[in-house]
Design a protein around this motif. Structure first.
Motif, PDB file in Angstrom:
ATOM      1  N   ASN A 108       0.806  -1.217   0.000  1.00 28.84           N
ATOM      2  CA  ASN A 108       0.000   0.000   0.000  1.00 28.84           C
ATOM      3  C   ASN A 108       0.840   1.267   0.000  1.00 28.84           C
ATOM      4  O   ASN A 108       0.321   2.348  -0.247  1.00 28.84           O
ATOM      5  CB  ASN A 108      -0.931   0.013   1.224  1.00 28.84           C
ATOM      6  CG  ASN A 108      -1.907  -1.148   1.187  1.00 28.84           C
ATOM      7  OD1 ASN A 108      -2.331  -1.586   0.128  1.00 28.84           O
ATOM      8  ND2 ASN A 108      -2.237  -1.663   2.349  1.00 28.84           N
ATOM      9  N   ARG A 165       3.406   3.915  -1.463  1.00 31.26           N
ATOM     10  CA  ARG A 165       3.932   4.307  -2.775  1.00 31.26           C
ATOM     11  C   ARG A 165       5.442   4.167  -2.806  1.00 31.26           C
ATOM     12  O   ARG A 165       6.011   3.695  -3.771  1.00 31.26           O
ATOM     13  CB  ARG A 165       3.571   5.767  -3.076  1.00 31.26           C
ATOM     14  CG  ARG A 165       2.294   5.903  -3.821  1.00 31.26           C
ATOM     15  CD  ARG A 165       2.037   7.268  -4.325  1.00 31.26           C
ATOM     16  NE  ARG A 165       3.017   8.263  -3.948  1.00 31.26           N
ATOM     17  CZ  ARG A 165       2.950   9.510  -4.303  1.00 31.26           C
ATOM     18  NH1 ARG A 165       1.957   9.941  -5.021  1.00 31.26           N
ATOM     19  NH2 ARG A 165       3.863  10.372  -3.935  1.00 31.26           N
ATOM     20  N   GLU A 166       6.078   4.620  -1.753  1.00 29.27           N
ATOM     21  CA  GLU A 166       7.529   4.480  -1.660  1.00 29.27           C
ATOM     22  C   GLU A 166       7.828   3.468  -0.566  1.00 29.27           C
ATOM     23  O   GLU A 166       7.484   3.674   0.579  1.00 29.27           O
ATOM     24  CB  GLU A 166       8.176   5.823  -1.325  1.00 29.27           C
ATOM     25  CG  GLU A 166       8.070   6.815  -2.464  1.00 29.27           C
ATOM     26  CD  GLU A 166       8.861   8.072  -2.170  1.00 29.27           C
ATOM     27  OE1 GLU A 166       9.871   7.986  -1.454  1.00 29.27           O
ATOM     28  OE2 GLU A 166       8.465   9.116  -2.667  1.00 29.27           O
TER      29      GLU A 166
END
Length: 107
Positions: free
Chosen positions: A12, A14-15
Motif C-alpha cells: 500500500n 507508494r515508496e
C-alpha cells in the motif's frame, strides 16, 4: 559486518524503500537479525510474521541467516492484523547513524 537491505512488506505504500543495516558477523542469528531490523524500522518484533529473502525465500533459522551475503534484500512480513497500521517513522535524531554535532556544522 554483514550489510543487508531491509524493508517492510507493504504494497500500500507508494515508496517502500530499503534501508541498509549492519550485523556483526559473529552474531549472525535469526533473533539478532529480527532485533536489529525492527529497531531500525521502528517496528515491534511481535508484529512480524516472517522474514523473507527476496524474491521468495522464507528465513527460518540461524543457518539461513548465516548464508546471507552482503546487500541481499529482505522483507519483514507483518502479521495479518498489523498490515494496515500506520508506522511511526523515527525522526532523524532518533536514527542510529545520526550525528547531532555534524548536523549543526555551518559553512
Amino acid at each position: 559486518e554483514l550489510v543487508l537491505k531491509v524493508r517492510l512488506q507493504n504494497p500500500n505504500l507508494r515508496e517502500n524503500d530499503f534501508i541498509e543495516i549492519e550485523l556483526d558477523r559473529q552474531e549472525l542469528t535469526y533473533k539478532e537479525l529480527l532485533r536489529v531490523s525492527c529497531r531500525e524500522l521502528g517496528v515491534n518484533p511481535e508484529h512480524i510474521q516472517k522474514i523473507r529473502k527476496l524474491p521468495n525465500t522464507m528465513l527460518r533459522k540461524d543457518k539461513d541467516v548465516a548464508r546471507l551475503q552482503d546487500f541481499q534484500e529482505l522483507e519483514l512480513v507483518l502479521t495479518g492484523s498489523d498490515k494496515n497500521l500506520l508506522f511511526r517513522v523515527p525522526t532523524l535524531s532518533e536514527q542510529s547513524g545520526y550525528n547531532k554535532k555534524a548536523s549543526e556544522l555551518t559553512y
